[in-house]
Write a protein that holds these residues in place. Structure first.
Motif, PDB file in Angstrom:
ATOM      1  N   ARG A 198      21.673   8.043  32.057  1.00  0.00           N
ATOM      2  CA  ARG A 198      20.765   8.155  30.911  1.00  0.00           C
ATOM      3  C   ARG A 198      21.284   7.328  29.735  1.00  0.00           C
ATOM      4  NH1 ARG A 198      16.580  10.597  28.946  1.00  0.00           N
ATOM      5  NH2 ARG A 198      16.189  11.970  30.695  1.00  0.00           N
ATOM      6  N   GLU A 199      22.609   7.305  29.557  1.00  0.00           N
ATOM      7  CA  GLU A 199      23.196   6.552  28.441  1.00  0.00           C
ATOM      8  C   GLU A 199      22.846   5.063  28.534  1.00  0.00           C
ATOM      9  OE1 GLU A 199      25.020   8.761  30.366  1.00  0.00           O
ATOM     10  OE2 GLU A 199      24.904  10.365  28.882  1.00  0.00           O
ATOM     11  N   GLU A 200      22.940   4.509  29.749  1.00  0.00           N
ATOM     12  CA  GLU A 200      22.575   3.101  29.934  1.00  0.00           C
ATOM     13  C   GLU A 200      21.098   2.878  29.611  1.00  0.00           C
ATOM     14  OE1 GLU A 200      25.188   1.316  33.562  1.00  0.00           O
ATOM     15  OE2 GLU A 200      23.817   2.947  34.079  1.00  0.00           O
ATOM     16  N   ALA A 201      20.254   3.801  30.038  1.00  0.00           N
ATOM     17  CA  ALA A 201      18.817   3.693  29.772  1.00  0.00           C
ATOM     18  C   ALA A 201      18.534   3.780  28.274  1.00  0.00           C
ATOM     19  CB  ALA A 201      18.060   4.781  30.526  1.00  0.00           C
ATOM     20  N   GLU A 202      19.222   4.676  27.584  1.00  0.00           N
ATOM     21  CA  GLU A 202      19.031   4.814  26.140  1.00  0.00           C
ATOM     22  C   GLU A 202      19.445   3.540  25.401  1.00  0.00           C
ATOM     23  OE1 GLU A 202      21.255   8.376  25.354  1.00  0.00           O
ATOM     24  OE2 GLU A 202      19.578   9.678  25.942  1.00  0.00           O
ATOM     25  N   LYS A 203      20.558   2.933  25.811  1.00  0.00           N
ATOM     26  CA  LYS A 203      20.994   1.671  25.196  1.00  0.00           C
ATOM     27  C   LYS A 203      19.972   0.568  25.435  1.00  0.00           C
ATOM     28  CE  LYS A 203      25.957   2.498  25.466  1.00  0.00           C
ATOM     29  NZ  LYS A 203      27.213   2.117  26.129  1.00  0.00           N
ATOM     30  N   ALA A 204      19.437   0.494  26.642  1.00  0.00           N
ATOM     31  CA  ALA A 204      18.442  -0.526  26.955  1.00  0.00           C
ATOM     32  C   ALA A 204      17.160  -0.297  26.150  1.00  0.00           C
ATOM     33  CB  ALA A 204      18.133  -0.512  28.449  1.00  0.00           C
ATOM     34  N   LEU A 205      16.729   0.945  26.032  1.00  0.00           N
ATOM     35  CA  LEU A 205      15.538   1.260  25.264  1.00  0.00           C
ATOM     36  C   LEU A 205      15.729   0.893  23.796  1.00  0.00           C
ATOM     37  CD1 LEU A 205      12.712   2.475  25.216  1.00  0.00           C
ATOM     38  CD2 LEU A 205      13.757   4.726  24.935  1.00  0.00           C
ATOM     39  N   GLU A 206      16.906   1.197  23.263  1.00  0.00           N
ATOM     40  CA  GLU A 206      17.223   0.847  21.880  1.00  0.00           C
ATOM     41  C   GLU A 206      17.211  -0.673  21.685  1.00  0.00           C
ATOM     42  OE1 GLU A 206      21.045   1.175  18.940  1.00  0.00           O
ATOM     43  OE2 GLU A 206      20.574   2.924  20.190  1.00  0.00           O
ATOM     44  N   ALA A 207      17.789  -1.395  22.631  1.00  0.00           N
ATOM     45  CA  ALA A 207      17.801  -2.860  22.556  1.00  0.00           C
ATOM     46  C   ALA A 207      16.378  -3.424  22.607  1.00  0.00           C
ATOM     47  CB  ALA A 207      18.644  -3.444  23.672  1.00  0.00           C
ATOM     48  N   MET A 208      15.523  -2.827  23.439  1.00  0.00           N
ATOM     49  CA  MET A 208      14.121  -3.269  23.511  1.00  0.00           C
ATOM     50  C   MET A 208      13.395  -3.008  22.201  1.00  0.00           C
ATOM     51  SD  MET A 208      13.012  -1.968  27.271  1.00  0.00           S
ATOM     52  CE  MET A 208      13.961  -2.404  28.727  1.00  0.00           C
ATOM     53  N   ASP A 209      13.676  -1.856  21.601  1.00  0.00           N
ATOM     54  CA  ASP A 209      13.033  -1.498  20.322  1.00  0.00           C
ATOM     55  C   ASP A 209      13.481  -2.418  19.199  1.00  0.00           C
ATOM     56  OD1 ASP A 209      11.645   0.560  21.521  1.00  0.00           O
ATOM     57  OD2 ASP A 209      13.028   2.144  20.853  1.00  0.00           O
ATOM     58  N   ASN A 210      14.736  -2.884  19.277  1.00  0.00           N
ATOM     59  CA  ASN A 210      15.290  -3.733  18.217  1.00  0.00           C
ATOM     60  C   ASN A 210      15.003  -5.214  18.408  1.00  0.00           C
ATOM     61  OD1 ASN A 210      16.323  -1.546  16.828  1.00  0.00           O
ATOM     62  ND2 ASN A 210      18.298  -1.643  17.891  1.00  0.00           N
TER      63      ASN A 210
END
Length: 94
Positions: free
Chosen positions: A81-93
């Motif tokens: 989940r941590e990897e997914a959260e980082k990827a989602l944050e990167a996509m949002d930014n």
């Protein structure tokens, strides 16, 4: 396991690796993988895995249905989940 059995097994695996007969799987059947899609993270269970030797790739089928997720690991499908959260944050930014 006795040391000599372990040594024999390690030798066997080393030889198989040199011959190109070893595949290290990123997960196992029943594991939960995390998919980033449409601004959300969804959980999927690994249902089936197959190795396509000629193509040199792993196919992973998940439930809820998402076929051939192996090609998306590290892109939109993640092992934690941590990897997914980082990827989602990167996509949002960006």
């Amino acid at each position: 396991m006795k040391n000599w059995l372990l040594d024999d097994r390690l030798r066997e695996l080393d030889e198989a690796d040199k011959d190109g007969r070893v595949v290290v799987l990123p997960c196992k059947m029943g594991d939960t993988l995390f998919r980033v899609f449409d601004g959300n993270i969804s959980e999927h269970e690994v249902q089936n895995m197959k190795y396509f030797a000629r193509q040199g790739r792993l196919g992973i089928d998940m439930t809820p249905f998402f076929p051939d997720a192996g090609r998306y690991i590290g892109k939109t499908v993640f092992l934690t989940r941590e990897e997914a959260e980082k990827a989602l944050e990167a996509m949002d930014n960006g």
